[in-house]
Scaffold this motif. Structure first.
Motif, short mmCIF file in Angstrom:
data_model
loop_
_atom_site.label_atom_id
_atom_site.label_comp_id
_atom_site.label_asym_id
_atom_site.label_seq_id
_atom_site.Cartn_x
_atom_site.Cartn_y
_atom_site.Cartn_z
N MET A 226 38.44 32.67 34.34
CA MET A 226 39.67 33.43 34.12
C MET A 226 39.30 34.86 33.76
SD MET A 226 40.70 31.71 30.45
CE MET A 226 42.17 32.72 30.22
N GLY A 231 44.26 38.77 35.76
CA GLY A 231 43.31 38.15 36.70
C GLY A 231 42.43 39.17 37.38
N VAL A 252 42.07 30.15 36.54
CA VAL A 252 43.35 30.56 35.96
C VAL A 252 43.68 31.98 36.40
CG1 VAL A 252 44.63 30.93 33.83
CG2 VAL A 252 42.99 29.05 33.98
N GLY A 254 46.47 33.65 35.44
CA GLY A 254 47.33 34.37 34.49
C GLY A 254 48.67 34.70 35.13
N THR A 294 34.72 34.58 31.67
CA THR A 294 35.91 35.38 31.43
C THR A 294 35.51 36.83 31.20
OG1 THR A 294 37.93 35.55 30.09
CG2 THR A 294 35.90 34.97 28.93
#
Length: 385
Positions: A226, A231, A252, A254, A294
């Motif tokens: 993520m 993103g 993910v 977002g 991330t």
């Protein structure tokens, strides 16, 4: 639970259904989710101390065209390689001419709105969790002699827009940040506090339970991928490369709707990619993973609470590069370039050398509350919790 208002504000319940003993106003900003998460943490902690809080979005307070322009300019700078780095390091950090122009322009819109808010309902405490909010709060401070003004900034290098002579208290999350505040405000009253983490991250499911719910094999290699609510970075290409290397990817997007669609398309041909848009299941996804990939931000503190090592994407320029260095210094984190080949190589190496612990809590909710109480005591607002 707070109620959202049409102007972007949120209000906490009053005590016992009656009028609150104390009132606070929080100025957040809708660039990503980090500011709002910190505002929620402050609102919760203030409620424990008898405050009723309202939270206003500094960008939306500027009005439709001005607020949208502010976000559009920021997104536009991020889209041009090197541009935001240049603006941040040459203008924002030292307080150059462009920084002063941004402050003046935003205050022209914000100050009248803030005056109206405070005229309609005075507050004992005004907390700015967005830089332009801090500038506006400084301009109205002299009109409210009994109001305490505070600034809460989680960036490691607090740039000039955050710091103003009329601020009574600064909350920061590192000693380095405190030194940057004193660059511009040598006499500042500062409290160094832990980064607050939302309660669900302190009580995640076990990895076995999380993987069963997500239908991920118990013995699989699995990462959470993520990059903030926008993103940022080539997440689709990275997810594809990892899936083709045999890694399960909880990807993910977002609030990036376009990215969410592309991840869903990828999952149709690569079933080891499990796509998500905006979701409140991040604690569960972290628990299911072996590694969290991330960008620098609040997600790093959340991953450490759950007990997952970090691989940081170098995709957020400017203040993001400052914050990335801080996260590396805090430990249990490595950094990778965001291109698919580099990401694949770094993830596989990280998975080879790290195994998620069953328990590794970094900090506790009590640590934040104690530090927050200590901060409020500096301006004589603490009354226990």
């Amino acid at each position: 639970m707070t109620g959202d208002h049409a102007d972007g504000s949120a209000e906490s319940p009053t005590n016992g259904g009656g009028q609150p003993d104390r009132r606070a106003l929080l100025l957040s900003g809708s660039l990503g989710m980090g500011h709002d998460v910190m505002a929620q943490a402050c609102a919760h902690s203030l409620a424990l101390r008898g405050f009723s809080t309202r939270t206003l979005d500094s960008l939306r307070m500027m009005g439709g065209r001005a607020g949208s322009a502010g976000e559009g300019v920021f997104r536009g700078m991020l889209a041009v390689p090197g541009l935001y780095d240049a603006v941040h390091f040459s203008q924002m950090r030292p307080g150059g001419g462009l920084s002063k122009a941004i402050e003046a322009a935003s205050s022209r819109f914000l100050v009248p709105k803030l005056r109206m808010e405070l005229r309609d309902q005075s507050v004992e405490l005004l907390v700015s969790i967005f830089a332009t909010g801090a500038a506006a709060a400084s301009r109205v401070k002299s009109e409210h002699s009994r109001m305490v003004t505070a600034v809460f900034c989680t960036d490691v290098c607090v740039h000039r827009l955050w710091v103003h002579e009329n601020t009574d208290l600064y909350l920061v999350t590192s000693n380095t940040a405190a030194r940057f505040v004193r660059r511009f405000h040598p006499e500042a009253r500062i409290a160094v506090v832990p980064t607050p983490v939302r309660q669900p991250f302190y009580d995640p499911p076990t990895q076995e339970t999380a993987r069963e719910a997500l239908e991920i094999p118990a013995d699989a290699r699995c990462v959470l991928l993520m990059s903030g609510s926008w993103g940022l970075g080539p997440l689709v290409e990275g997810a594809r490369a990892l899936a083709e290397a045999g890694v399960w990817v909880l990807a993910v997007a977002g609030r990036n709707v376009s990215l969410a669609g592309r991840l869903r398309e990828l999952a149709n041909t690569h079933p080891q990619v499990v796509p998500f848009g905006f979701t409140d299941r991040i604690p569960e996804l972290m628990a299911a993973s072996d590694l969290v990939v991330t960008s620098s931000g609040d997600t790093c503190s959340e991953a450490r609470v759950i007990g997952r090592d970090l691989l940081l994407l170098d995709v957020v320029p400017g203040h993001g590069r400052d914050n990335l260095q801080l996260e590396l210094d805090r430990g249990r984190a490595d950094v990778t370039s965001a291109d698919a080949a580099s990401l694949r190589r770094s993830v596989l190496a990280a998975l080879d050398r790290t195994k998620p612990p069953s328990v590794r809590v970094v900090g506790t909710p009590e640590a934040w509350e104690q530090a927050f109480d200590g901060a409020l005591s500096q301006v004589e607002l603490a009354n226990g919790w």
